[in-house]
Write a protein that holds these residues in place. Structure first.
Motif, mmCIF file in Angstrom:
data_model
loop_
_atom_site.group_PDB
_atom_site.id
_atom_site.type_symbol
_atom_site.label_atom_id
_atom_site.label_comp_id
_atom_site.label_asym_id
_atom_site.label_seq_id
_atom_site.Cartn_x
_atom_site.Cartn_y
_atom_site.Cartn_z
ATOM 1 N N GLU A 116 0.724 -1.086 0.097
ATOM 2 C CA GLU A 116 -0.103 0.200 -0.087
ATOM 3 C C GLU A 116 0.807 1.292 0.097
ATOM 4 O OE1 GLU A 116 -3.311 0.333 -0.385
ATOM 5 O OE2 GLU A 116 -3.408 -1.515 -0.647
ATOM 6 N N LYS A 119 2.393 1.950 -3.462
ATOM 7 C CA LYS A 119 1.203 2.300 -4.472
ATOM 8 C C LYS A 119 0.988 4.062 -4.201
ATOM 9 C CE LYS A 119 -1.667 -0.581 -3.883
ATOM 10 N NZ LYS A 119 -3.066 -1.581 -3.902
ATOM 11 N N ARG A 120 0.893 4.064 -2.780
ATOM 12 C CA ARG A 120 0.827 5.638 -2.665
ATOM 13 C C ARG A 120 1.873 6.533 -2.861
ATOM 14 N NH1 ARG A 120 0.164 4.762 2.204
ATOM 15 N NH2 ARG A 120 2.114 5.429 3.148
ATOM 16 N N GLU A 123 3.211 5.302 -7.381
ATOM 17 C CA GLU A 123 2.565 5.189 -8.439
ATOM 18 C C GLU A 123 1.586 6.400 -8.751
ATOM 19 O OE1 GLU A 123 0.703 1.548 -8.393
ATOM 20 O OE2 GLU A 123 2.740 0.395 -8.063
ATOM 21 N N ARG A 125 -0.656 7.828 -6.660
ATOM 22 C CA ARG A 125 -2.006 7.623 -6.314
ATOM 23 C C ARG A 125 -2.239 8.713 -5.213
ATOM 24 N NH1 ARG A 125 -3.658 1.410 -7.102
ATOM 25 N NH2 ARG A 125 -2.201 0.815 -9.002
ATOM 26 N N HIS A 130 -7.277 6.408 -2.689
ATOM 27 C CA HIS A 130 -6.993 6.451 -4.090
ATOM 28 C C HIS A 130 -7.515 5.005 -4.747
ATOM 29 C CE1 HIS A 130 -3.786 3.633 -3.141
ATOM 30 N NE2 HIS A 130 -3.484 4.454 -2.178
ATOM 31 N N ASP A 131 -7.969 5.203 -5.888
ATOM 32 C CA ASP A 131 -8.214 3.860 -6.591
ATOM 33 C C ASP A 131 -9.160 2.970 -5.963
ATOM 34 O OD1 ASP A 131 -6.799 4.940 -8.902
ATOM 35 O OD2 ASP A 131 -4.964 4.266 -8.203
ATOM 36 N N PRO A 133 -12.450 1.469 -6.551
ATOM 37 C CA PRO A 133 -13.500 1.697 -7.491
ATOM 38 C C PRO A 133 -15.024 1.799 -6.753
ATOM 39 C CG PRO A 133 -12.087 -0.253 -8.037
ATOM 40 C CD PRO A 133 -11.852 0.218 -6.854
ATOM 41 N N TYR A 141 -16.026 -3.048 -1.258
ATOM 42 C CA TYR A 141 -15.975 -1.676 -1.253
ATOM 43 C C TYR A 141 -15.641 -1.176 0.357
ATOM 44 C CZ TYR A 141 -16.564 3.383 -1.486
ATOM 45 O OH TYR A 141 -16.610 4.790 -1.718
ATOM 46 N N LYS A 144 -12.110 -2.582 1.155
ATOM 47 C CA LYS A 144 -11.082 -1.589 0.433
ATOM 48 C C LYS A 144 -10.894 -0.295 0.913
ATOM 49 C CE LYS A 144 -8.389 -2.100 -3.553
ATOM 50 N NZ LYS A 144 -7.604 -2.971 -3.721
ATOM 51 N N ARG A 148 -7.400 0.918 2.859
ATOM 52 C CA ARG A 148 -6.703 2.617 2.728
ATOM 53 C C ARG A 148 -6.684 3.377 3.831
ATOM 54 N NH1 ARG A 148 -5.886 0.206 -1.495
ATOM 55 N NH2 ARG A 148 -6.254 0.758 -3.434
#
Length: 248
Positions: A116, A119-120, A123, A125, A130-131, A133, A141, A144, A148
Motif C-alpha cells: 500500500e 502504491k501511494r 505510483e 496515487r 485512491h483507486d 472503484p 468496497y 477496500k 486504505r
C-alpha cells in the motif's frame, strides 16, 4: 515452450472469433466487463469450494476474458496482451522489494503494508482512498476503504478493538433501528473480517449457501415425514432446520 504455445493459440482463437462471430464482433469493453466480473465470481466460488477441477475450468474462462479485453485494447491502439503482461510484471517486481531488492518483510501483514505504501508513494496515487472503484460490491468496497485507512494508521490495533466496535454498533442499532445504524454494524463486521484475515464477500456467500442448503434439507426432512415445510408454523420449521444443521 508449451505455455507460450497455449497462449498464442488462445490469442489466435480470440482474434478469429472477433472476426467471424457476429456476437463477438459487436462487443466492446463496456459490454464484456459484466461477463468478466461474473467469471471472477465463478473463480471465487470454485476456490472457496476447494474444487480444483472446477477452479481450473473457471480460471480458463477468466483468462479468455483477459485475452479478449486485451484484443479490444489492441484494436484501439491502447496496448495488447504483451503490454499488459509486461506491465504487470514490472509492477509486481517494483511492489516486492523484499523479493527483488534488499528490503525486509517477514510477514504477510508487512508485505501488505509495504504494498500500500508503494502504491501511494511511487505510483502517483493521490489521497487516502485512491483507486477505490465505486462499482465494487458493497462488502468489497467497505473492505477496500478500510485497507486504505489502515495504510495511514487509522484503524484498531487488534481484533479485540474491532470486536468491541462491533459490539458498540450493535448496541446503537438496538437503541435506534435505522438504516444508518444497520450500515454501521455491517461496516464494523467487515472490519472484524479483515482482522480475522478472511474475505467478507466470500464468507457471506458461504453463509448464504449454508443457509440455503439447510433450508432445502429441512424441507426434505419434513417431506419424509409427510409434511409440507413451507406451510408449517415457524416453531416446526425451526425444529426441522435444527435437525438439518445437525446432519450437515
Amino acid at each position: 515452450m508449451p505455455l507460450a504455445d497455449a497462449l498464442v493459440e488462445l490469442q489466435a482463437l480470440t482474434e478469429r472469433l472477433r472476426r467471424e462471430c457476429p456476437w463477438d464482433r459487436e462487443q466492446t469493453a463496456r459490454t464484456i466487463v459484466p461477463y468478466t466480473v461474473e467469471e471472477a465470481y465463478e473463480v471465487a466460488d470454485a476456490a472457496f469450494a476447494g474444487d480444483d477441477a472446477k477452479l481450473l475450468d473457471e480460471v480458463g474462462d477468466l483468462l479468455y476474458q483477459c485475452v479478449f479485453l486485451s484484443l479490444l485494447l489492441q484494436e484501439n491502439a491502447g496496448g495488447d496482451l504483451e503490454a499488459a503482461a509486461r506491465g504487470v510484471t514490472a509492477k509486481l517486481i517494483a511492489r516486492h522489494p523484499h523479493v527483488f531488492g534488499d528490503v525486509e518483510a517477514t510477514s504477510a501483514h508487512a508485505v501488505r503494508e509495504r504494498w500500500e505504501a508503494h502504491k501511494r508513494d511511487n505510483e502517483g496515487r493521490e489521497g487516502i482512498f485512491h483507486d477505490v472503484p465505486e462499482g465494487l460490491p458493497a462488502l468489497s468496497y467497505a473492505q477496500k476503504v478500510q485497507v486504505r485507512a489502515r495504510a495511514v494508521g487509522f484503524e484498531y490495533p487488534d481484533l479485540a478493538g474491532a470486536v468491541a466496535d462491533l459490539d458498540d454498533e450493535l448496541r446503537e442499532l438496538k437503541e435506534d433501528f435505522s438504516a444508518d445504524e444497520l450500515g454501521d454494524v455491517l461496516f464494523a463486521a467487515v472490519n472484524v473480517a479483515r482482522k480475522l484475515d478472511v474475505d467478507p464477500e466470500l464468507e457471506l456467500r458461504a453463509a448464504a449457501k449454508r443457509f440455503r442448503e439447510r433450508v432445502e434439507s429441512a424441507e426434505a426432512l419434513a417431506a419424509a415425514d409427510g409434511k409440507d415445510w413451507t406451510t408449517l408454523p415457524l416453531a416446526e420449521q425451526d425444529a426441522y432446520y435444527d435437525r438439518a444443521k445437525e446432519l450437515a
